[in-house]
Design a protein around this motif. Structure first.
Motif, PDB file in Angstrom:
ATOM      1  N   GLU A 110     -23.499   1.541  39.339  1.00  0.00           N
ATOM      2  CA  GLU A 110     -24.844   2.025  39.651  1.00  0.00           C
ATOM      3  C   GLU A 110     -25.271   3.131  38.688  1.00  0.00           C
ATOM      4  N   LEU A 111     -24.366   4.063  38.417  1.00  0.00           N
ATOM      5  CA  LEU A 111     -24.675   5.156  37.506  1.00  0.00           C
ATOM      6  C   LEU A 111     -24.766   4.663  36.065  1.00  0.00           C
ATOM      7  N   ALA A 112     -23.934   3.664  35.710  1.00  0.00           N
ATOM      8  CA  ALA A 112     -24.011   3.078  34.364  1.00  0.00           C
ATOM      9  C   ALA A 112     -25.394   2.488  34.127  1.00  0.00           C
ATOM     10  N   LYS A 113     -25.957   1.865  35.159  1.00  0.00           N
ATOM     11  CA  LYS A 113     -27.313   1.305  35.046  1.00  0.00           C
ATOM     12  C   LYS A 113     -28.348   2.418  34.830  1.00  0.00           C
ATOM     13  N   GLU A 114     -28.169   3.550  35.510  1.00  0.00           N
ATOM     14  CA  GLU A 114     -29.096   4.682  35.309  1.00  0.00           C
ATOM     15  C   GLU A 114     -29.041   5.197  33.869  1.00  0.00           C
ATOM     16  N   VAL A 115     -27.829   5.210  33.300  1.00  0.00           N
ATOM     17  CA  VAL A 115     -27.659   5.708  31.933  1.00  0.00           C
ATOM     18  C   VAL A 115     -28.194   4.712  30.914  1.00  0.00           C
ATOM     19  N   LEU A 116     -27.822   3.447  31.073  1.00  0.00           N
ATOM     20  CA  LEU A 116     -28.043   2.446  30.025  1.00  0.00           C
ATOM     21  C   LEU A 116     -29.324   1.643  30.181  1.00  0.00           C
ATOM     22  N   LYS A 117     -29.991   1.770  31.324  1.00  0.00           N
ATOM     23  CA  LYS A 117     -31.251   1.049  31.514  1.00  0.00           C
ATOM     24  C   LYS A 117     -32.376   1.993  31.919  1.00  0.00           C
ATOM     25  N   ASP A 118     -32.198   2.662  33.054  1.00  0.00           N
ATOM     26  CA  ASP A 118     -33.292   3.489  33.591  1.00  0.00           C
ATOM     27  C   ASP A 118     -33.645   4.658  32.664  1.00  0.00           C
ATOM     28  N   ASN A 119     -32.628   5.259  32.030  1.00  0.00           N
ATOM     29  CA  ASN A 119     -32.843   6.397  31.127  1.00  0.00           C
ATOM     30  C   ASN A 119     -32.356   6.088  29.715  1.00  0.00           C
ATOM     31  N   ASP A 120     -32.441   4.818  29.359  1.00  0.00           N
ATOM     32  CA  ASP A 120     -31.871   4.348  28.093  1.00  0.00           C
ATOM     33  C   ASP A 120     -32.432   5.102  26.887  1.00  0.00           C
ATOM     34  N   GLN A 121     -33.757   5.207  26.804  1.00  0.00           N
ATOM     35  CA  GLN A 121     -34.369   5.820  25.622  1.00  0.00           C
ATOM     36  C   GLN A 121     -34.046   7.306  25.520  1.00  0.00           C
ATOM     37  N   GLN A 122     -34.015   8.007  26.657  1.00  0.00           N
ATOM     38  CA  GLN A 122     -33.725   9.443  26.637  1.00  0.00           C
ATOM     39  C   GLN A 122     -32.261   9.741  26.324  1.00  0.00           C
ATOM     40  N   ASN A 151     -34.144  16.655  28.828  1.00  0.00           N
ATOM     41  CA  ASN A 151     -33.513  16.810  30.141  1.00  0.00           C
ATOM     42  C   ASN A 151     -33.765  15.551  30.972  1.00  0.00           C
ATOM     43  N   VAL A 152     -32.700  15.019  31.590  1.00  0.00           N
ATOM     44  CA  VAL A 152     -32.834  13.828  32.436  1.00  0.00           C
ATOM     45  C   VAL A 152     -32.025  14.031  33.712  1.00  0.00           C
ATOM     46  N   LYS A 153     -32.246  13.162  34.685  1.00  0.00           N
ATOM     47  CA  LYS A 153     -31.468  13.184  35.931  1.00  0.00           C
ATOM     48  C   LYS A 153     -30.674  11.892  36.051  1.00  0.00           C
ATOM     49  N   ILE A 154     -29.393  12.037  36.371  1.00  0.00           N
ATOM     50  CA  ILE A 154     -28.512  10.892  36.624  1.00  0.00           C
ATOM     51  C   ILE A 154     -27.788  11.148  37.939  1.00  0.00           C
ATOM     52  N   GLY A 155     -27.894  10.216  38.856  1.00  0.00           N
ATOM     53  CA  GLY A 155     -27.198  10.371  40.132  1.00  0.00           C
ATOM     54  C   GLY A 155     -27.614  11.600  40.906  1.00  0.00           C
ATOM     55  N   GLY A 156     -28.862  12.047  40.698  1.00  0.00           N
ATOM     56  CA  GLY A 156     -29.344  13.234  41.393  1.00  0.00           C
ATOM     57  C   GLY A 156     -28.973  14.540  40.729  1.00  0.00           C
ATOM     58  N   TYR A 157     -28.232  14.475  39.611  1.00  0.00           N
ATOM     59  CA  TYR A 157     -27.826  15.690  38.894  1.00  0.00           C
ATOM     60  C   TYR A 157     -28.619  15.820  37.591  1.00  0.00           C
ATOM     61  N   ASP A 158     -28.703  17.058  37.099  1.00  0.00           N
ATOM     62  CA  ASP A 158     -29.393  17.333  35.840  1.00  0.00           C
ATOM     63  C   ASP A 158     -28.465  17.134  34.653  1.00  0.00           C
ATOM     64  N   ILE A 159     -28.970  16.464  33.639  1.00  0.00           N
ATOM     65  CA  ILE A 159     -28.280  16.338  32.356  1.00  0.00           C
ATOM     66  C   ILE A 159     -29.142  17.068  31.331  1.00  0.00           C
ATOM     67  N   PRO A 160     -28.717  18.262  30.886  1.00  0.00           N
ATOM     68  CA  PRO A 160     -29.561  19.036  29.963  1.00  0.00           C
ATOM     69  C   PRO A 160     -29.652  18.373  28.590  1.00  0.00           C
ATOM     70  N   LYS A 161     -30.760  18.627  27.913  1.00  0.00           N
ATOM     71  CA  LYS A 161     -30.924  18.159  26.537  1.00  0.00           C
ATOM     72  C   LYS A 161     -29.747  18.626  25.688  1.00  0.00           C
ATOM     73  N   GLY A 162     -29.191  17.715  24.876  1.00  0.00           N
ATOM     74  CA  GLY A 162     -28.067  18.039  24.014  1.00  0.00           C
ATOM     75  C   GLY A 162     -26.716  17.704  24.598  1.00  0.00           C
ATOM     76  N   ALA A 163     -26.638  17.504  25.922  1.00  0.00           N
ATOM     77  CA  ALA A 163     -25.373  17.092  26.541  1.00  0.00           C
ATOM     78  C   ALA A 163     -25.085  15.634  26.201  1.00  0.00           C
ATOM     79  N   THR A 164     -23.824  15.258  26.247  1.00  0.00           N
ATOM     80  CA  THR A 164     -23.474  13.854  26.018  1.00  0.00           C
ATOM     81  C   THR A 164     -23.070  13.203  27.336  1.00  0.00           C
TER      82      THR A 164
END
Length: 509
Positions: free
Chosen positions: A78-90, A375-388
């Motif tokens: 489910e989280l892989a889909k958020e990373v690779l599809k829902d927030n793919d461009q970011q 900055n994006v959200k994955i699984g309800g958590y914040d992923i700051p710009k520049g993080a991998t």
């Protein structure tokens, strides 16, 4: 006194920044980082196993600090889909370490370039030109040539009287096959004569590749602790020397192909010819052409060897599966000819074996890290710009919530449910998904399936004398790509007549 004050200042700034992040962002949980080193002190050598264990403690998404750099690891479909599809461009950028930035000419290639106009242009070139179905079909004779050459080499060695019943080290044959195949596809040269001797240029390339692996597997704290890079002058010098050797080798090959094309006016299917022919049309710099050639080498060599070695280990450990593949091969191909890639569509169980191996043993189990451009959200958590963000593909394949008996090597699961492995089903992602999916996925599938089919059609494989299947070492070696820790040894017993073990040479393709 100045140096301790400098260190103290860095510590103060680091702690202040982390506190600021903690209050500003809702970061995923994770192991407690220390100042400056982060979680480096606590990371185990086989990273993918370490991260899978941490996911069981901290949950399917967690934070880990490599020095001061925040990395987030996701461990569910489910989280892989958020990373690779829902927030793919970011999340389509790359985090380039100092070593990678040097070798990729700061992202002038495809693998390590950030997402943008350059990436889109080069990706289009790879999809429409280098890995088109027409080109892959045109290169099929080279694949079949090298696979049958490998089979012939194994047969010759195991047929010697002194080797009767003895095990062979499969990685030696797989590695040579992968080397010859990918260098022919990339550089248009086999680098080996009819007597099996590598020529001078081939030895030069092998030395460059060996040195690259040595530099790549050597963990450098300087990559994660940039403040201390002045302690690593020797390492920097070795990196520069390696880069210069690789550049020099590539330029010589490119000049040879340019001269040959001017003399004859002909172009071939090889990647170097294709890139040089299309360089002006796609407005490619020399750095990009060089980077793409080395992308093909780095992505196509180790991964093939790794995947087939793991597959053969599973087949040696599971004689039931091995026998079932051989029964299918005998029924479809027979015993009076050798298998070809044209047979693969009629070998559904063999295709399931390939899928099951890619599921259990993805060659790049953490994929390559995605870097957040905002900055994006994955699984309800914040992923700051520049993080991998890394996707733990290895953990996805071992998730009992989505796979029945996930630790069992059972190809039949793909007969029971048709699951795509080219990026549309987030339970199975050996080639990634979205904008950064591997463009050479189909080539890899063809090659791995062909190699397994030939090896099982020509031989029956058993453990070395005195070793039980359950005693085989199935642990990974540390690294970005996961070789078996102990190279696989197995005993090959020929199943076909001797005249069917001859190499099917492709000639001048």
């Amino acid at each position: 006194m100045a140096f301790p004050l400098l260190i103290l200042s860095f510590l103060t700034l680091f702690i202040a920044y982390k506190l600021f992040q903690r209050f500003r962002f809702k970061l995923p949980p994770g192991p407690r980082p220390l100042p400056i080193v982060g979680n480096l002190y606590d990371i185990k050598p086989v990273l993918v196993r370490c991260f899978t264990e941490w996911s069981q403690v901290y949950g399917p998404i967690f934070s880990v600090y490599l020095g001061s750099h925040l990395s987030v690891v996701v461990n569910s479909a489910e989280l892989a889909k958020e990373v690779l599809k829902d927030n793919d461009q970011q999340l389509a950028n790359r985090n380039r370490t100092r070593q990678i930035a040097k070798f990729s000419k700061n992202g002038s290639d495809l693998i390590w370039s950030d997402y943008g106009p350059h990436y889109v242009k080069v990706r289009k070139l790879c999809t429409l030109e280098l890995f088109s179905m027409k080109r892959l079909e045109g290169l099929r004779p080279i694949r079949e040539d090298e696979v049958t050459s490998m089979v012939e080499s194994i047969f010759k060695d195991c047929s010697k009287p002194e080797n009767e019943g003895k095990a062979v080290v499969l990685r030696e044959y797989l590695g040579m096959m992968a080397f010859l195949h990918i260098t022919r596809l990339t550089f248009g040269k086999r680098f080996m004569d009819s007597n099996g001797v590598i020529d001078g240029q081939g030895e030069e390339l092998k030395a460059i590749l060996h040195n690259g692996i040595k530099l790549g597997t050597k963990k450098s704290w300087a990559e994660f602790l940039p403040w201390f890079r002045f302690f690593f002058k020797t390492e920097n010098q070795l990196l520069a020397e390696h880069d210069a050797l690789a550049d020099s080798f590539t330029k010589k090959i490119m000049q040879e192909h340019t001269l040959a094309r001017h003399k004859t006016g002909n172009t071939k299917n090889h990647f170097v010819d294709a890139l040089l022919t299309l360089q002006k049309e796609y407005d490619l710099s020399d750095d990009t052409v060089t980077g793409l050639l080395w992308d093909m080498i780095s992505a196509g060599m180790d991964t093939t060897t790794i995947t087939v070695e793991w597959a053969m280990a599973e087949l040696v450990r599971n004689p039931r599966v091995q026998q079932k593949v051989q029964e299918e091969l005998d029924r479809v191909v027979g015993s009076d000819r050798v298998m070809t890639e044209a047979d693969i569509p009629n070998l559904p169980y063999l295709q399931c074996v390939t899928k099951e191996c890619f599921r259990m043993h993805p060659p790049t189990p953490l994929m390559l890290p995605h870097k957040a451009s905002t900055n994006v959200k994955i699984g309800g958590y914040d992923i700051p710009k520049g993080a991998t963000v890394s996707v733990n593909v290895w953990a996805l394949a071992r998730d009992p919530a989505v796979w029945k008996n996930p630790l069992e090597f059972r190809p039949e699961r793909f007969q029971e449910e048709d699951i795509d492995m080219k990026g549309t089903d987030y339970r199975l992602l050996p080639f990634g998904s979205g904008r950064r999916i591997c463009p050479g996925a189909q080539l890899a599938i063809y090659l791995v399936t062909s190699m397994l089919g030939h090896m099982l059609h020509h031989f029956t494989w058993t453990p070395p004398a005195g070793m039980k299947p359950e005693e085989m070492d199935m642990m990974e070696q540390p690294g970005t790509v996961t070789y078996m820790r102990t190279p696989l040894q197995a005993v090959p017993t020929p199943r076909l007549s001797a005249d069917l073990f001859k190499r099917v040479a492709a000639g001048n393709v």
